[in-house]
Design a protein around this motif. Structure first.
Motif, PDB file in Angstrom:
ATOM      1  N   ILE A  98      40.325  41.324  26.591  1.00  7.39           N
ATOM      2  CA  ILE A  98      40.190  39.975  26.032  1.00  7.39           C
ATOM      3  C   ILE A  98      41.378  39.114  26.448  1.00  7.39           C
ATOM      4  CG2 ILE A  98      40.152  38.652  23.878  1.00  7.39           C
ATOM      5  CD1 ILE A  98      38.532  41.041  22.659  1.00  7.39           C
ATOM      6  N   LEU A  99      42.573  39.685  26.386  1.00  9.77           N
ATOM      7  CA  LEU A  99      43.758  38.928  26.819  1.00  9.77           C
ATOM      8  C   LEU A  99      43.673  38.569  28.302  1.00  9.77           C
ATOM      9  CD1 LEU A  99      46.591  40.787  24.882  1.00  9.77           C
ATOM     10  CD2 LEU A  99      45.722  38.471  24.453  1.00  9.77           C
ATOM     11  N   GLY A 112      35.616  39.795  28.472  1.00 14.24           N
ATOM     12  CA  GLY A 112      36.495  39.115  29.417  1.00 14.24           C
ATOM     13  C   GLY A 112      35.881  37.847  29.973  1.00 14.24           C
ATOM     14  N   LEU A 113      34.603  37.914  30.327  1.00 10.84           N
ATOM     15  CA  LEU A 113      33.913  36.759  30.899  1.00 10.84           C
ATOM     16  C   LEU A 113      33.776  35.629  29.880  1.00 10.84           C
ATOM     17  CD1 LEU A 113      32.189  35.536  33.257  1.00 10.84           C
ATOM     18  CD2 LEU A 113      30.215  36.547  32.110  1.00 10.84           C
ATOM     19  N   VAL A 114      33.262  35.939  28.703  1.00 13.00           N
ATOM     20  CA  VAL A 114      32.970  34.894  27.716  1.00 13.00           C
ATOM     21  C   VAL A 114      34.243  34.248  27.190  1.00 13.00           C
ATOM     22  CG1 VAL A 114      31.955  34.448  25.426  1.00 13.00           C
ATOM     23  CG2 VAL A 114      30.734  35.847  27.099  1.00 13.00           C
ATOM     24  N   CYS A 115      35.239  35.037  26.828  1.00 15.82           N
ATOM     25  CA  CYS A 115      36.459  34.403  26.298  1.00 15.82           C
ATOM     26  C   CYS A 115      37.158  33.609  27.395  1.00 15.82           C
ATOM     27  CB  CYS A 115      37.379  35.394  25.608  1.00 15.82           C
ATOM     28  SG  CYS A 115      38.267  36.502  26.670  1.00 15.82           S
ATOM     29  N   GLY A 116      37.115  34.092  28.638  1.00 16.49           N
ATOM     30  CA  GLY A 116      37.706  33.342  29.743  1.00 16.49           C
ATOM     31  C   GLY A 116      36.994  32.020  29.990  1.00 16.49           C
ATOM     32  N   LEU A 117      35.664  32.031  29.970  1.00 12.81           N
ATOM     33  CA  LEU A 117      34.897  30.788  30.164  1.00 12.81           C
ATOM     34  C   LEU A 117      35.131  29.792  29.036  1.00 12.81           C
ATOM     35  CD1 LEU A 117      31.425  32.060  31.440  1.00 12.81           C
ATOM     36  CD2 LEU A 117      33.042  30.601  32.675  1.00 12.81           C
ATOM     37  N   LEU A 118      35.021  30.275  27.795  1.00 15.42           N
ATOM     38  CA  LEU A 118      35.189  29.366  26.665  1.00 15.42           C
ATOM     39  C   LEU A 118      36.603  28.799  26.598  1.00 15.42           C
ATOM     40  CD1 LEU A 118      33.127  31.194  23.903  1.00 15.42           C
ATOM     41  CD2 LEU A 118      32.500  29.155  25.200  1.00 15.42           C
ATOM     42  N   TYR A 119      37.587  29.635  26.837  1.00 12.92           N
ATOM     43  CA  TYR A 119      38.973  29.171  26.782  1.00 12.92           C
ATOM     44  C   TYR A 119      39.244  28.146  27.889  1.00 12.92           C
ATOM     45  CZ  TYR A 119      44.031  29.358  26.187  1.00 12.92           C
ATOM     46  OH  TYR A 119      45.347  29.036  25.956  1.00 12.92           O
ATOM     47  N   ARG A 120      38.594  28.307  29.012  1.00 10.46           N
ATOM     48  CA  ARG A 120      38.770  27.372  30.124  1.00 10.46           C
ATOM     49  C   ARG A 120      38.154  26.015  29.806  1.00 10.46           C
ATOM     50  NH1 ARG A 120      37.063  29.215  35.918  1.00 10.46           N
ATOM     51  NH2 ARG A 120      39.146  30.099  35.818  1.00 10.46           N
ATOM     52  N   ALA A 123      33.147  35.580  21.959  1.00 14.14           N
ATOM     53  CA  ALA A 123      33.228  36.682  22.927  1.00 14.14           C
ATOM     54  C   ALA A 123      32.970  38.018  22.246  1.00 14.14           C
ATOM     55  CB  ALA A 123      34.593  36.687  23.619  1.00 14.14           C
ATOM     56  N   MET A 124      33.541  38.216  21.054  1.00 13.90           N
ATOM     57  CA  MET A 124      33.349  39.478  20.334  1.00 13.90           C
ATOM     58  C   MET A 124      31.887  39.676  19.952  1.00 13.90           C
ATOM     59  SD  MET A 124      36.809  39.405  18.020  1.00 13.90           S
ATOM     60  CE  MET A 124      36.433  40.835  17.031  1.00 13.90           C
ATOM     61  N   LEU A 125      31.246  38.632  19.484  1.00 11.19           N
ATOM     62  CA  LEU A 125      29.829  38.739  19.120  1.00 11.19           C
ATOM     63  C   LEU A 125      28.957  38.954  20.359  1.00 11.19           C
ATOM     64  CD1 LEU A 125      29.633  35.961  16.365  1.00 11.19           C
ATOM     65  CD2 LEU A 125      29.534  38.447  16.028  1.00 11.19           C
ATOM     66  N   SER A 126      29.266  38.239  21.434  1.00 11.31           N
ATOM     67  CA  SER A 126      28.494  38.390  22.683  1.00 11.31           C
ATOM     68  C   SER A 126      28.633  39.798  23.247  1.00 11.31           C
ATOM     69  CB  SER A 126      28.961  37.376  23.727  1.00 11.31           C
ATOM     70  OG  SER A 126      28.818  36.072  23.263  1.00 11.31           O
ATOM     71  N   GLY A 127      29.855  40.298  23.264  1.00 16.22           N
ATOM     72  CA  GLY A 127      30.096  41.644  23.789  1.00 16.22           C
ATOM     73  C   GLY A 127      29.382  42.713  22.987  1.00 16.22           C
ATOM     74  N   ARG A 128      29.399  42.558  21.678  1.00 18.61           N
ATOM     75  CA  ARG A 128      28.716  43.539  20.833  1.00 18.61           C
ATOM     76  C   ARG A 128      27.202  43.453  21.008  1.00 18.61           C
ATOM     77  NH1 ARG A 128      33.638  43.431  18.954  1.00 18.61           N
ATOM     78  NH2 ARG A 128      34.426  45.127  17.679  1.00 18.61           N
ATOM     79  N   ALA A 129      26.687  42.251  21.205  1.00 14.27           N
ATOM     80  CA  ALA A 129      25.244  42.102  21.458  1.00 14.27           C
ATOM     81  C   ALA A 129      24.868  42.759  22.783  1.00 14.27           C
ATOM     82  CB  ALA A 129      24.864  40.619  21.468  1.00 14.27           C
TER      83      ALA A 129
END
Length: 177
Positions: free
Chosen positions: A44-45, A90-98, A114-120
């Motif tokens: 995630i970082l 990694g993908l979702v948090c990177g996109l949203l943060y950008r 990102a956490m919810l997407s990854g778990r889904a």
């Protein structure tokens, strides 16, 4: 190669190394070792600091590489499902943060989505894998695996990651810029 790209590659390598090593540290905690989700935090970082593509790559590679280096997590079905899950983090948090405004609340938004997407994604991959093996993977197994068993890790991520992002984002902007 641009200095900024080199910096992102070096950071990605560091996050990958952390994803490989952190499970050894948390594994010493008998009750909470795996529940702390130690591979999730570096991935995630990486998404936050290096961007969505680096976060995706580190997330996809970390569980598979850790299996071939240390034999854990078991490749099938855990390691493969984790690869999809971590790659999504990694993908979702990177996109949203950008793309979201650079304000503190949006760090939490990026992290939680990102956490919810990854778990889904993890649940979908596990359901497909179980379906191929003719075993059931119901909603109770999904909730237990994605949420109930991971509560300590979820809490740790929600507390620790935003603090680290806020503390380190100014430093990484200076170094990479």
């Amino acid at each position: 190669m641009k200095r900024k790209n080199l910096f992102k590659m070096i950071l990605s390598a560091m996050f990958l190394a952390l994803a490989l090593v952190l499970p050894f540290l948390t594994g010493q905690l008998q009750q909470f070792g795996n529940m702390l989700c130690p591979m999730h935090i570096p991935v995630i970082l990486c998404g936050f600091f290096c961007g969505p593509l680096y976060g995706l790559a580190v997330g996809a590679v970390a569980p598979i590489l850790r299996f071939f280096m240390f034999g854990m997590p078991p490749l099938m079905p855990i390691g493969v499902a984790m690869s999809f899950e971590l790659a999504t983090y990694g993908l979702v948090c990177g996109l949203l943060y950008r793309f979201l405004p650079k304000k503190k609340p949006y760090i939490y938004v990026s992290l939680i989505v990102a956490m919810l997407s990854g778990r889904a994604v993890w649940g979908i991959v596990r359901a497909v894998m179980y379906g191929l093996g003719k075993a059931e993977f119901g909603i109770s197994a999904f909730i237990a695996g994605a949420f109930t068993n991971a509560v300590p890790g979820i809490i740790l991520q929600i507390v620790l990651i935003p603090i680290l992002v806020m503390a380190l984002e100014k430093y990484t902007d200076k170094v990479s810029g």
